[in-house]
Design an enzyme around this catalytic site. Structure first.
Site, PDB file in Angstrom:
ATOM      1  N   SER A  16       6.217  27.327 -25.363  1.00  0.00           N
ATOM      2  CA  SER A  16       5.114  26.479 -25.806  1.00  0.00           C
ATOM      3  C   SER A  16       3.831  26.912 -25.132  1.00  0.00           C
ATOM      4  O   SER A  16       3.846  27.414 -24.006  1.00  0.00           O
ATOM      5  CB  SER A  16       5.391  25.025 -25.430  1.00  0.00           C
ATOM      6  N   LYS A  17       2.746  26.669 -25.829  1.00  0.00           N
ATOM      7  CA  LYS A  17       1.466  27.109 -25.266  1.00  0.00           C
ATOM      8  C   LYS A  17       1.047  26.268 -24.061  1.00  0.00           C
ATOM      9  O   LYS A  17       0.123  26.608 -23.355  1.00  0.00           O
ATOM     10  CB  LYS A  17       0.381  27.134 -26.342  1.00  0.00           C
ATOM     11  N   ARG A  18       1.768  25.180 -23.832  1.00  0.00           N
ATOM     12  CA  ARG A  18       1.548  24.390 -22.631  1.00  0.00           C
ATOM     13  C   ARG A  18       1.896  25.210 -21.395  1.00  0.00           C
ATOM     14  O   ARG A  18       1.342  25.047 -20.333  1.00  0.00           O
ATOM     15  CB  ARG A  18       2.483  23.172 -22.650  1.00  0.00           C
ATOM     16  N   LYS A  19       2.897  26.089 -21.547  1.00  0.00           N
ATOM     17  CA  LYS A  19       3.403  26.786 -20.360  1.00  0.00           C
ATOM     18  C   LYS A  19       3.137  28.285 -20.362  1.00  0.00           C
ATOM     19  O   LYS A  19       3.275  28.935 -19.340  1.00  0.00           O
ATOM     20  CB  LYS A  19       4.920  26.553 -20.270  1.00  0.00           C
TER      21      LYS A  19
END
Ligand code: GLU
Length: 501
Positions: free
Chosen positions: A253-256
């Site tokens: 995910s682009k969160r991580k």
């Protein structure tokens, strides 16, 4: 066997995702191995989130990686058009057939009704979120109500009993009890199809023989197989590929992690290395070689060797592989060409020269000041990020909201960057100095440098976001629970603590 035809069906609702390239790569290998055709179909069924510039981003990124298609948007042939928004008549026709044969029904429930039903059923731990109450409406009456203009959706009538048996070519048989499968909405109240109906109709009409996609779609297959059966069409063979994971084992995910292909391009990865790396995520070659080109992958591609277990997208490994490509395959002249084609050219030097003109004493001051636009791998001490009177936790939260705000930014220029930062700063009730301090460190790796807003604009959205994300991680990151709470506050625009606290 009829001609092999495979496809990817990316949704143009965001940045070009590495997962799209990963799935495209294996579809291409499969098509080439079997002398078949690979096509790109744009799944823009979500009209509110789909945008032409996202479609362009996806196609440009696939091209950059050398992943080319035989059929796709803009190439008209018997099977096109290849944008789902241009194919609505096919979906309406299928929905009509399904209603007539009783495999689908109209549902007139309002969103409030549905929410209430969903909560009640969740409390009772009943498998499906919708109880199918509109199934009981007599088809003639339902037809009359629709005719009279009453808002409705069309739902699939999923059997109450029995199991769906999917024969997955990678995973073997996957059995799903139908009682766990919701009466999927096929047509929305605006007359547009959902992914499920459009996907089945198009896979059929485009003569897709093998569906090769991520395993996150396995849970959709029972609905799809029911549709094939109801429409009396032959389903394709299914290959559900392993997921790409963050290092902590969650879905990439682009969160991580940066997930945009453009990020990797701009951060200085070679397309052949990224492609090779994506290949390693789902496949091992018969000879066990780790470094391979697309042609080599295709030359001895064996679908039986596709992995079933998920793969960690390990950027350190990608860096290592990229290093091998640089060392082993390039001459100094090639390297020079790559550097100039990449970012070391006037597209960067000119705006930076404009920015630096009044800020230098000798020409030699230029390179050290602008090095941040090219160097990616710097780390700054965590304490440098934190403004006086603020805690690391507050700083993380601040940076996270900047990230969200940047995501919403369509136009990426100095004025917009500035407006966005000022808007978030105001929402937090911070001073602008406090806001720029952590951003300087995240973007440039030091506390001072050329003007911040221009620098962020020149660096670009993908790299800027990746650097802020790195800063967040370096500062100790944010727990999932806190992130959810913060997101709620962000969405409601209530970030600043009450004045008294
Ligand atoms: N639009 C879906 C996606 O974004 C397509 C899934 C499929 O391949 O069926 O991946």
């Amino acid at each position: 066997m009829s001609e092999v035809r495979v496809r990817i069906a990316p949704s143009p609702t965001g940045d070009p995702h590495v997962g799209t390239a990963y799935i495209a790569l294996f579809n291409i290998a499969f098509a080439r191995k079997h002398g078949g055709r690979f096509l790109v179909r744009i799944d823009d069924t979500d009209q509110t989130r789909s945008r032409p510039e996202y479609e362009k981003g996806i196609l440009d990124s696939l091209n950059w990686l050398g992943l080319t298609w035989d059929e796709g948007p803009g190439m008209d042939n018997d099977w096109g058009p290849f944008r789902q928004s241009e194919r609505t008549e096919h979906y309406r026709e299928a929905a009509k057939r399904l209603l007539e044969s009783g495999h689908a029904y109209r549902c007139f429930c309002s969103s409030e009704d549905l929410e209430r039903i969903r909560i009640e059923r969740a409390q009772m731990k009943l498998g499906r979120g919708y109880d199918g109450r509109c199934r009981k409406i007599d088809p003639e009456e339902s037809g009359r109500r629709a005719e009279a203009g009453e808002a409705h959706v069309v739902r699939l009538a999923v059997p109450q009993e029995g199991d769906c048996r999917l024969q997955d070519e990678i995973r073997g048989e996957i059995v799903t009890p139908f009682k766990e499968v919701d009466d999927q909405i096929l047509m929305k109240s605006d007359g547009f199809p959902t992914y499920h109906l459009a996907n089945v109709v198009d896979d059929h009409r485009m003569r897709i023989t093998h569906v090769i996609r991520g395993r996150e779609w396995i849970s959709s297959v029972p609905k799809h197989l029911l549709l094939y059966q109801a429409l009396e069409w032959e389903p394709p063979c299914f290959y559900h590929m392993p997921l790409l994971l963050n290092p902590d084992g969650t879905k990439l995910s682009k969160r991580k992690n940066p997930t945009s292909i453009r990020y990797y391009q701009q951060a200085g990865y070679l397309p052949e290395a990224l492609l090779n790396f994506l290949g390693m995520m789902g496949y091992s070659r018969p000879g066990g070689e780790e470094k391979f080109s697309l042609e080599e992958l295709i030359s001895d591609f064996e679908p039986k060797r596709l992995h079933s277990s998920d793969a960690v997208f390990d950027i350190q490994k990608l860096r290592w592989l990229n290093g091998r490509y640089l060392r082993e395959d390039l001459t100094p002249e090639d390297l020079y060409q790559r550097l100039t084609n990449w970012r070391m050219n006037e597209s960067l030097w000119k705006p930076m020269a404009e920015l630096m003109l009044t800020r230098m004493e000798t020409l030699g001051d230029f390179v050290p000041s602008v090095a941040f636009t090219l160097a990616d791998d710097f780390e700054s001490p965590a304490e440098d990020f934190v403004p006086k009177k603020r805690t690391p936790e507050e700083t993380v939260q601040f940076l996270q909201t900047i990230l969200w705000a940047f995501e919403e930014d369509d136009a990426w220029d100095k004025e917009n960057v500035q407006k966005t930062i000022e808007r978030v700063t105001e929402l937090w009730n911070w001073k602008i100095r406090e806001a720029t301090a952590p951003l300087f460190v995240a973007i440039m790796g030091k506390k001072v440098g050329p003007p911040l807003y221009d620098s962020i604009a020149i660096l670009g959205k993908d790299l800027s976001r990746a650097r802020i994300l790195k800063g967040i991680v370096q500062l100790g990151d944010i727990s999932k629970k806190k992130l959810r709470k913060l997101e709620k506050r962000w969405k409601s625009g209530t970030l600043a603590p009450p004045a008294s606290s």
